[in-house]
Design an enzyme around this catalytic site. Sequence first.
Site, PDB file in Angstrom:
ATOM      1  N   HIS A  86       0.848  -1.038   0.073  1.00  0.00           N
ATOM      2  CA  HIS A  86       0.021  -0.093  -0.081  1.00  0.00           C
ATOM      3  C   HIS A  86       0.867   1.254   0.060  1.00  0.00           C
ATOM      4  O   HIS A  86       0.336   2.508  -0.257  1.00  0.00           O
ATOM      5  CB  HIS A  86      -0.910   0.052   1.382  1.00  0.00           C
ATOM      6  CG  HIS A  86      -2.126  -1.000   1.018  1.00  0.00           C
ATOM      7  ND1 HIS A  86      -2.367  -1.909   1.935  1.00  0.00           N
ATOM      8  CD2 HIS A  86      -2.804  -1.144   0.046  1.00  0.00           C
ATOM      9  CE1 HIS A  86      -3.458  -2.601   1.377  1.00  0.00           C
ATOM     10  NE2 HIS A  86      -3.679  -2.081   0.650  1.00  0.00           N
ATOM     11  N   CYS A 106       0.962  -8.381   0.747  1.00  0.00           N
ATOM     12  CA  CYS A 106      -0.538  -8.908   0.166  1.00  0.00           C
ATOM     13  C   CYS A 106      -0.388  -8.821  -1.325  1.00  0.00           C
ATOM     14  O   CYS A 106       0.476  -8.763  -2.085  1.00  0.00           O
ATOM     15  CB  CYS A 106      -1.456  -7.721   0.745  1.00  0.00           C
ATOM     16  SG  CYS A 106      -3.396  -8.439   0.546  1.00  0.00           S
TER      17      CYS A 106
END
Length: 761
Positions: free
Chosen positions: A704, A736
């Site tokens: 992110h 992720c």
Amino acid sequence: MAIATNLGFPRLGANRELKRAIESYWAGKIDENALLRTGAIIRRDNWLVQQKAGITHVPSNDFSLYDQVLDTTAMLGAIPERFGHEGGLVSLDTYFAMARGTVGDDETPSVPAMDMTKWFDTNYHYIVPELEAGMKFKLSSTKILDEFVEAREMGILTRPVLLGPVTFLMLCKTREPKLDPLAMMESILPVYEIVLKQLAAEGAEWIQVDEPMLGMDLDDRERSAFGLAFARLSSASSSLKLLATIYFGDLRDNLRATLALQVAGIHIDLVRGPEQLDEVMAKLPPNMVLSIGLVDGRNIWKTDLTQATALATKAVSTLSSERVMIGPSCSLLHCPVDLNLETGLDAEMRSWMSFAKQKVREIAVIAAVAGTRGVGAGALLAENAAAMESRRSSRRIHNPLVEDRAASVTPEMYGRTSPYEERQPLQKQSLKLPQLPTTTIGSFPQTPEIRKARASLRSGQMSPTAYQRFLKKEIEAVVRFQEEIGLDVLVHGEAERNDMVEYFGEQLEGYISTTNGWVQSFGTRAVKPPIIFGDISRPEPMTVKWAAYAQSLTDKPVKGMLTGPITMLEWSFVRDDQPRSDTCRQLALAIRDEVLDLEKSGIRIIQVDEPAMREGLPLRRADWAGYLAWAVECFKLTVAGVTDRTQIHTHMCYADFNDIIESIGEMDADVISMEASRSGMELLSAFGEYRYPNQIGPGVYDIHSPRLPSADEMKDLLVKALDVLGADQVWVNPDCGLKTQSWEEVRVSLGNMVDAARSLR
Ligand code: GLN
Ligand code: ZN
């Protein structure tokens, strides 16, 4: 007849008008006045809908431009230093800055946003208030008063909603470890008192004070804080009636403390805690009103009015109609707005459902009928009973094959053939992976072209054959890229998936999607959870052709990617006619079929993602063991059918897994990948102490973050991991999936990641 009430209504608008207005405001396309006008229109519509439905206590201040906890922070003037608030009313831009942070420029530095976290066990996220030493609290927002007056001028006397002082403080975080939020009570109560006095002066009668913390585990000090706080609040004005609202949990050991509060009434959640009604009624002080939450505020099913009116009637005959309010279990914020917009659902399916607009009508009907034996509502009750009966018996819902299969699961089906120590050498031999194997979590960038192709398929502009061809090209590009940079275990990239739950929901029997069933997740963001309405089965393979195609392109192992049963369950609206564990088991069996088909097609590594494992955890500690037992069982049922040689992976992220680490171990996945980079590998402390037996890939970079980490940084993190774990235990992967990243970012970071692994080897 009892009093019909509501605790809160969705605020994004039936067509997410507020989302669009706020985002346009952020983009500088509309001004503050235009944004505020959109807000006012939504509030007016919501109030009128509820009034027309027959709600007597219509809430106000349930509206928000971002989040009700942030609204409370603004009301109290609890603005962290870094936002440079100089007293006075909190401006709209300061408000949004707290929610989203600000981007700096040459002259002003950027300011990080406040944290965001899940609101109890819902999928709604609130902005976490920050307490600072020496913070001065001062009424800094007129929102609650303005909205009350706004409704009054329309002729609607609303019940303003306030987030209660104890729950507010318990949700706060502090930077200084010595700062104790509850000790700030004395400093925030004067602001609450002013607000209550102002509301009383404007003619308010009832105030809803939300204290969901009374439904959670509390220690004695926390419990007694409620008594002190409400004594002060109730003495602020003699004309106001306070309703303490408790939802998401039942009262249990907080019952005495709750009934001792100086309030005119309490609200309890009978959807989450149906057993508490008798005891609460028996002990309720004679002057207290009881509000009972009978209509599920967190699901989309029609309320069984026969059952609900029976409970309401019981309450009315025990307490008298003036002392009973009927409401939703919690605010309707957590369900979509209007079922009538779901023109894509057939009439029978719609007859089983109810969204916020329909739910307020149900509340009014239950309140009207309570104690009257259904006089005047015969037709409505009959229609409802027919819908309930059709749900109970429909072949669309009940599939005897699925129910028989679930009933005939044998204990062996939950366990792999051999223990990990025996599987591991077999897998090593067949996969021939280097030490510190590198891989990804599954998705690659969801590019505008991919989104466009999917939209064209939906609109019919692109034929299914052309779409398949497009996906194959995407997969080939992703495979070639991974080979080029030298990853060891490849993936196909998940280009075909809109969403990791919806994709499977669309292919499983027993699932249905809505077109407009949006629920606020945070700020302007909403999710559209698919609905599990019936027994789950898998008519045909869902991912095999993509995984097999990817594998046909390369000699390196391609990892098959599936969403696990717990995550499917958590991120869907679920059936309310059977325990969650039963639904989860059906999901497990359906996904088990997919696991076995992947294995049959030559896939040697299969990853079953369970990022929502932690979210399903009950709010009360005493209920944890029960949940963990069936959740672990369902995961094992999903994966345990494969041979010893097939390697099972799982993935979890964005939650604190340390306190359920032993259950994660019991899942017995051969490899688990977990988010870890943002906390500098903090999770390893738990893995070290507990001696996690199988293999683990602690994420080495935050997908992110716009900042791309160097190979050295990732190497440092891996060295930390190797302090705690054995060299044969560690995998190298990001935190992720990569779907929100750009190809430029992926190229650099994955390249650096492979370099880090190579140089450590
Ligand atoms: N396999 C999924 C992906 O890579 C996992 C996403 C998640 O953990 N939420 O996108
Ligand atoms: Zn993840």
